[in-house]
Write a protein that holds these residues in place. Structure first.
Motif, short mmCIF file in Angstrom:
data_model
loop_
_atom_site.label_atom_id
_atom_site.label_comp_id
_atom_site.label_asym_id
_atom_site.label_seq_id
_atom_site.Cartn_x
_atom_site.Cartn_y
_atom_site.Cartn_z
N PRO A 192 0.79 -1.24 0.00
CA PRO A 192 0.00 0.00 0.00
C PRO A 192 0.81 1.28 0.00
CG PRO A 192 -0.12 -1.10 2.14
CD PRO A 192 0.52 -2.06 1.21
N ALA A 193 2.01 1.28 0.59
CA ALA A 193 2.81 2.51 0.63
C ALA A 193 3.34 2.89 -0.74
CB ALA A 193 3.96 2.37 1.62
N SER A 194 3.33 1.94 -1.68
CA SER A 194 3.87 2.22 -3.02
C SER A 194 2.89 2.98 -3.90
CB SER A 194 4.22 0.90 -3.71
OG SER A 194 3.05 0.15 -4.01
N VAL A 215 9.51 3.64 9.04
CA VAL A 215 8.12 4.09 9.10
C VAL A 215 8.01 5.29 8.18
CG1 VAL A 215 6.27 5.00 10.54
CG2 VAL A 215 7.81 3.25 11.46
N VAL A 216 7.03 5.25 7.27
CA VAL A 216 6.83 6.36 6.34
C VAL A 216 5.44 6.93 6.51
CG1 VAL A 216 8.48 5.53 4.63
CG2 VAL A 216 6.10 4.79 4.49
N SER A 231 13.14 -6.06 1.37
CA SER A 231 12.19 -6.47 0.32
C SER A 231 11.39 -5.31 -0.27
CB SER A 231 11.21 -7.50 0.89
OG SER A 231 10.37 -6.91 1.88
N GLY A 232 11.27 -4.21 0.47
CA GLY A 232 10.43 -3.11 0.04
C GLY A 232 8.96 -3.31 0.38
N GLU A 233 8.62 -4.42 1.04
CA GLU A 233 7.23 -4.68 1.43
C GLU A 233 6.78 -3.64 2.46
OE1 GLU A 233 5.06 -6.69 0.27
OE2 GLU A 233 6.23 -8.12 -0.92
N SER A 234 5.56 -3.15 2.29
CA SER A 234 5.00 -2.17 3.22
C SER A 234 3.75 -2.71 3.87
CB SER A 234 4.69 -0.86 2.50
OG SER A 234 3.71 -1.06 1.49
#
Length: 330
Positions: A192-194, A215-216, A231-234
């Motif tokens: 979802p953050a992408s 945390v973004v 991994s870049g997973e959010s």
């Protein structure tokens, strides 16, 4: 991850001074309409002043805690850097940035006196030696005008930068021994953050207590997400609704989220696994004027006024850090 170019050898370039990538901020501010702020409460201890002016600044946006009671702040459109002190109640310019630079979010590496600065719509990032004022490294992280390098946080391994227009982060390793920044790389986010549904998406960034998880803040989604740096997973931090979320600060399980157009900072308590959060306190102050970022200094927050309520670019006569108490009753 895919690699991006190594740092550009430092020159004093003269770039066009535009605000193309910044227009999304103006849209957010205009949508909010006028807001009235309530009086807040100031911190105990060293009896800091209510606010500290950045002398002769033309704008402001980012701030970072320094050593002791000090902080660093930037002139958004000029790129210049200030150092201030809560104990002295003053600030002064220490870096006169080359033409064409911007100064958005920033973070300070105390071990090497190194200040990392996000360059906004230039697509760039900068590293400054705060002792000498010299540029240590300059990076072209993304294309100018179609990116907005918004904020930065530091881990033990290096600096992570957000891009508000793309679902990706940028990592610059920092040598632990000599403080030298290395070759940058890009982390494509997943989950979802992408997603980039708004004019401004990824915004503030901070590292969690474990020293590894990021945390973004996501302005368009009014949410906070965790990011796995490998991994870049959010993943969403649930139970939070944070309209106009901007810069964030983390200390243990406390997260402070600056909400610019509504003139407040939410103090959030997150669960140990970072899956859930709960707003414990809303911090307001009669001096807030579109605050964008904050720095935790002891028990105080130094909160930068961007003053986008005066127009865009802003037209205020002065810009300052407002000092408030960071902790209230749990």
């Amino acid at each position: 991850m895919h690699k991006i170019p190594a740092p550009i050898p430092f020159r004093r370039p003269r770039l066009s001074r535009t605000a193309t990538g910044l227009l999304g901020i103006a849209a957010l501010i205009a949508a909010a309409g006028p807001v009235s702020a309530s009086p807040g409460h100031h911190g105990p201890g060293d009896n800091p002043p209510d606010s500290i002016e950045l002398p002769n600044a033309s704008s402001a946006e980012g701030i970072a805690a320094g050593g002791g009671s000090s902080f660093y702040a930037g002139d958004l459109f000029e790129g210049d850097i200030y150092r201030g002190s809560l104990n002295r109640g003053t600030a002064k310019e220490i870096i006169d940035a080359p033409d064409g630079r911007k100064a958005v979010g920033m973070e300070f590496n105390k071990r090497h006196d190194l200040l990392a600065v996000a360059g906004g719509d230039t697509g760039q990032a900068y590293f400054y030696d705060t002792d000498t004022g010299e540029t240590v490294a300059k990076y072209q992280l993304a294309q100018a005008g179609t990116s907005f390098i918004n904020d930065v946080t530091l881990t033990r391994r290096g600096a992570w930068f957000t891009n508000s227009l793309k679902g990706e982060l940028y990592f610059v390793p920092i040598d632990r021994h000599n403080g030298e920044p290395g070759k940058a790389r890009t982390l494509d986010l997943k989950g979802p953050a992408s997603e980039t549904p708004g004019d401004f998406n990824l915004n503030g960034i901070a590292v969690a207590e474990d020293g590894r998880t990021l945390v973004v803040a996501h302005s368009a989604k009014a949410s906070l997400f965790t990011v796995n740096v490998r991994s870049g997973e959010s993943r969403l931090i649930s139970n939070l609704d944070l309209p106009f979320v901007d810069g964030i600060e983390i200390d243990g399980r406390n997260v402070w989220a600056v909400q610019n157009s509504i003139n407040q900072v939410s103090r959030i308590r997150v669960s140990d696994d970072l899956r859930r959060g709960k707003v414990k306190e809303i911090i307001t102050d009669e001096l807030f004027e579109t605050p964008t970022t904050a720095a935790l200094i002891g028990d105080n927050l130094a909160v930068i006024n961007a003053k986008f309520n005066t127009g865009f670019p802003p037209t205020a006569d002065t810009y300052e850090a407002v000092i408030v108490d960071a902790f209230g009753e749990d």
